[in-house]
Scaffold this active site. Structure first.
Site, PDB file in Angstrom:
ATOM      1  N   LYS A 298     -37.448 -13.015  29.442  1.00  0.00           N
ATOM      2  CA  LYS A 298     -36.309 -12.471  28.704  1.00  0.00           C
ATOM      3  C   LYS A 298     -35.155 -13.452  28.844  1.00  0.00           C
ATOM      4  O   LYS A 298     -34.664 -13.705  29.942  1.00  0.00           O
ATOM      5  CB  LYS A 298     -35.900 -11.103  29.230  1.00  0.00           C
ATOM      6  CG  LYS A 298     -34.665 -10.553  28.508  1.00  0.00           C
ATOM      7  CD  LYS A 298     -34.049  -9.369  29.229  1.00  0.00           C
ATOM      8  CE  LYS A 298     -32.676  -9.086  28.657  1.00  0.00           C
ATOM      9  NZ  LYS A 298     -31.941  -8.044  29.426  1.00  0.00           N
TER      10      LYS A 298
ATOM     11  N   ALA B 249     -29.096  -3.066  26.343  1.00  0.00           N
ATOM     12  CA  ALA B 249     -27.731  -2.999  26.877  1.00  0.00           C
ATOM     13  C   ALA B 249     -26.896  -1.953  26.149  1.00  0.00           C
ATOM     14  O   ALA B 249     -26.900  -1.871  24.925  1.00  0.00           O
ATOM     15  CB  ALA B 249     -27.012  -4.352  26.817  1.00  0.00           C
TER      16      ALA B 249
ATOM     17  N   THR C  26     -28.905   0.098  33.887  1.00  0.00           N
ATOM     18  CA  THR C  26     -27.800   0.851  34.467  1.00  0.00           C
ATOM     19  C   THR C  26     -27.849   2.330  34.108  1.00  0.00           C
ATOM     20  O   THR C  26     -27.500   3.184  34.941  1.00  0.00           O
ATOM     21  CB  THR C  26     -26.458   0.250  34.010  1.00  0.00           C
ATOM     22  OG1 THR C  26     -26.448  -1.149  34.286  1.00  0.00           O
ATOM     23  CG2 THR C  26     -25.293   0.892  34.742  1.00  0.00           C
TER      24      THR C  26
ATOM     25  N   GLY D 196     -24.063  -2.452  30.703  1.00  0.00           N
ATOM     26  CA  GLY D 196     -23.578  -1.544  31.730  1.00  0.00           C
ATOM     27  C   GLY D 196     -22.470  -0.610  31.304  1.00  0.00           C
ATOM     28  O   GLY D 196     -21.949   0.150  32.118  1.00  0.00           O
TER      29      GLY D 196
END
Length: 264
Positions: free
Chosen positions: A106, A193, A216, A167
């Protein structure tokens, strides 16, 4: 449509997977919680930040591969923490050496520490080098459909536009951009994300994304293992809703039952 005899499989770099949820390994309180949450998520692909996590480069320290064995999970080394193309390429090459020739990676090249938005120019440059070097590149990028197409043309095996800043937990900020990327792509598209809760994951899947990568949203939940289970269900529900085809949106009401033939 998925059935017992014909599962709705997800393919990356020629490898088929049942789970469309990919998860990270950072921010958990310890390795035991990491392992339990990932098991609850049902994920088959697990991404690991090579610059922040020991996968063998630091002998004598706890190795995350001890709790996430490569024979059970597909390990997706990532370049989190890299701010230039050269460092990202070097990190991928290190991961390939540590993982015995493993080519899947990635790629993320960040632009600055405050926003963690991708440096698109550096990402394009690093992707070109890695593809030429034989890597199967899954690439983190912004939600620009033009850049997503360029990365596909370079030869990346999957494009991973952000939903919102890393996050942040804000959910998908530009759903129309994500939908456009999906419609234009001939390779898998995964939201990466910004997911905060299960409904965000379901929305990504309802837009037609092939999968969602998150860390997260699970690790920072009050109960990470329970959230991992919720995310697993959300991914499955969102995928089924996309395949089913939602009803058209209407401005005014439409009775659920017909009124013709009533006895009054």
């Amino acid at each position: 449509m998925s059935t017992a005899n014909h599962p709705d499989l997800f393919t990356i770099a020629g490898q088929e997977y049942r789970s469309r949820l990919l998860v990270g390994t950072g921010k958990y309180k310890d390795m035991e919680q990491t392992a339990l949450a990932i098991e609850a998520s049902g994920a088959e692909i697990v991404t690991i930040a090579v610059r922040r996590t020991n996968i063998g480069q630091t002998p004598g320290e706890p190795n995350i591969l001890d709790v996430l064995p490569p024979e059970r999970y597909t390990i997706l080394p990532n370049t989190a923490g890299c701010y230039d193309a050269e460092t990202a390429v070097r990190t991928c090459r290190l991961a390939r050496e540590l993982l015995d020739g493993h080519n899947l990676c990635k790629l993320e090249v960040l632009g600055d520490e405050k926003t963690l938005f991708p440096d698109v120019v550096a990402t394009l440059a690093a992707a070109a080098v890695l593809v030429k070097d034989g890597f199967d590149v899954m690439v983190y990028t912004n939600d620009d459909p033009i850049i997503a197409k360029r990365l596909e043309e370079i030869g990346c095996v999957a494009v991973m536009p952000l939903a919102a800043p890393i996050g942040s937990g804000l959910g998908i900020r530009n759903p129309l951009n994500i939908r456009t990327i999906v419609e234009n792509a001939k390779i898998p598209v995964l939201v990466d994300a910004g997911v905060g809760t299960a409904s965000d994951a379901a929305v990504a899947m309802e837009l037609g994304c092939d999968g969602v990568l998150m860390n997260t949203a699970i690790a920072a939940a009050q109960h990470p293992v329970l959230m991992a289970s919720a995310m697993r269900k959300a991914i499955e529900a969102g995928r089924e809703a996309y395949l089913a085809g939602r009803m058209p949106r209407k401005r005014f009401a439409s009775a659920s039952s017909p009124i013709d033939g009533l006895f009054f």
